[in-house]
Design an enzyme around this catalytic site. Structure first.
Site, PDB file in Angstrom:
ATOM      1  N   CYS A  65       0.831  -1.214   0.000  1.00  0.00           N
ATOM      2  CA  CYS A  65       0.000   0.000   0.000  1.00  0.00           C
ATOM      3  C   CYS A  65       0.869   1.269   0.000  1.00  0.00           C
ATOM      4  CB  CYS A  65      -0.975  -0.016   1.173  1.00  0.00           C
ATOM      5  SG  CYS A  65      -2.324   1.177   0.970  1.00  0.00           S
ATOM      6  N   HIS A 122      -3.712  -4.800   0.780  1.00  0.00           N
ATOM      7  CA  HIS A 122      -3.287  -5.126   2.148  1.00  0.00           C
ATOM      8  C   HIS A 122      -3.522  -6.615   2.401  1.00  0.00           C
ATOM      9  CE1 HIS A 122      -2.400  -1.296   4.201  1.00  0.00           C
ATOM     10  NE2 HIS A 122      -3.353  -0.745   3.468  1.00  0.00           N
ATOM     11  N   GLU A 136      -2.103  -8.393   4.427  1.00  0.00           N
ATOM     12  CA  GLU A 136      -1.957  -8.652   5.868  1.00  0.00           C
ATOM     13  C   GLU A 136      -3.249  -8.386   6.635  1.00  0.00           C
ATOM     14  OE1 GLU A 136      -1.206  -4.210   5.702  1.00  0.00           O
ATOM     15  OE2 GLU A 136      -1.105  -5.957   4.381  1.00  0.00           O
TER      16      GLU A 136
END
Length: 287
Positions: free
Chosen positions: A99, A194, A196
């Site tokens: 990002c 993202h 994660e």
């Protein structure tokens, strides 16, 4: 394998439903390879620190995380981190962008980042995977396993990369985000999404992040049925790192090859001296 997490933000206490931000990366990558070790460096607070020159070679890769700030913001810590990215790139150390990190790496390497022309992108996004673009540039795609035509992940961004570094190749794109993933050989692998983040984190943001326009949040809610391919992003990243590491090892001369080189050189010297002595005797005989 050891990864330096260059942390560029914290999370609101309410979003700590899955632990500190840096643990999200650790949990994601260790779910694919339990031997992965992550070490966090706080890059954005007053007590910030970056890896020291003597520490750089201790890491196999450097990951630049997300951040609520823009890559173009005039913050001292962003300038420092950008300079550090350039240094790592020149040292040919693998860089992973997520990002904000995706954007800052591009900007550091003469790309361009600015506000997106669309609503804030919060929710899920699905990207086209352009394998042909990689193959046409003779880029090794052995890391791209499994090979997919599309891939989806959680997203939260209002900025985008509009111009990639000269040596980069775009391989992920969507109608909302044309430059969602790019690669520079074994040095940079970068994603706008993202991976994660879990859907729990995104759902919380959709419900409570009043900094994002209501229209954007309503649009985002309609995407939340899309299945996240977060572990595939992790697999690709780890495959890419291992591929690069193997290539580096092949480039380094082994102790055996070095010894062979020394022996060969010594033999040539002996042969040369011997031929010289022989030529001298021949000349004496002729005289």
């Amino acid at each position: 394998m050891k990864i330096a997490i260059l942390k560029c933000m914290g999370l609101d206490e309410q979003i700590h439903i899955e632990g500190p931000y840096e643990d999200m990366f650790k949990n994601l990558y260790c779910s694919v390879d339990p031997t992965i070790v992550c070490v966090t460096f706080d890059c954005y607070t007053k007590k910030r620190s970056l890896p020291k020159p003597t520490e750089i070679d201790q890491f196999d890769a450097f990951l630049v995380t997300g951040s609520p700030q823009g890559a173009y913001d005039q913050s001292e810590w962003i300038f420092e981190l950008q300079d550090f990215i350039v240094k790592l790139f020149r040292l040919q150390k693998p860089l992973i962008g997520i990002c904000f990190g995706h954007q800052l790496i591009a900007q550091a390497l003469d790309g361009e980042v600015r506000k997106a022309d669309c609503l804030y992108n919060l929710g899920m996004d699905t990207y086209q995977v352009d394998i042909d673009a990689l193959v046409s540039k003779n880029i090794d795609i052995s890391w791209l396993n499994p090979k997919l035509k599309t891939i989806s992940a959680c997203v939260s961004h209002g900025d985008q990369v509009f111009k990639i570094p000269q040596s980069a190749t775009v391989f992920l794109s969507s109608p909302i985000c044309p430059i969602a993933g790019y690669i520079i050989d074994e040095r940079v692998l970068s994603f706008q999404c993202h991976p994660e983040f879990s859907k729990r984190v995104i759902n919380f943001m959709l419900d409570y992040d009043t900094g994002v326009a209501l229209a954007a949040r309503e649009k985002g809610r309609k995407t939340m049925d899309i299945v996240s391919d977060d572990k595939i992003f992790a697999e690709w990243t780890i495959n890419w790192l291992k591929m690069g590491k193997e290539k580096q090892l092949l480039k380094k001369p082994t102790s055996t090859s070095t010894s062979t080189t020394y022996v060969s050189s010594f033999l040539w010297i002996v042969i040369g001296v011997g031929l010289g002595l022989l030529a001298g005797k021949v000349l004496k005989i002729r005289k």
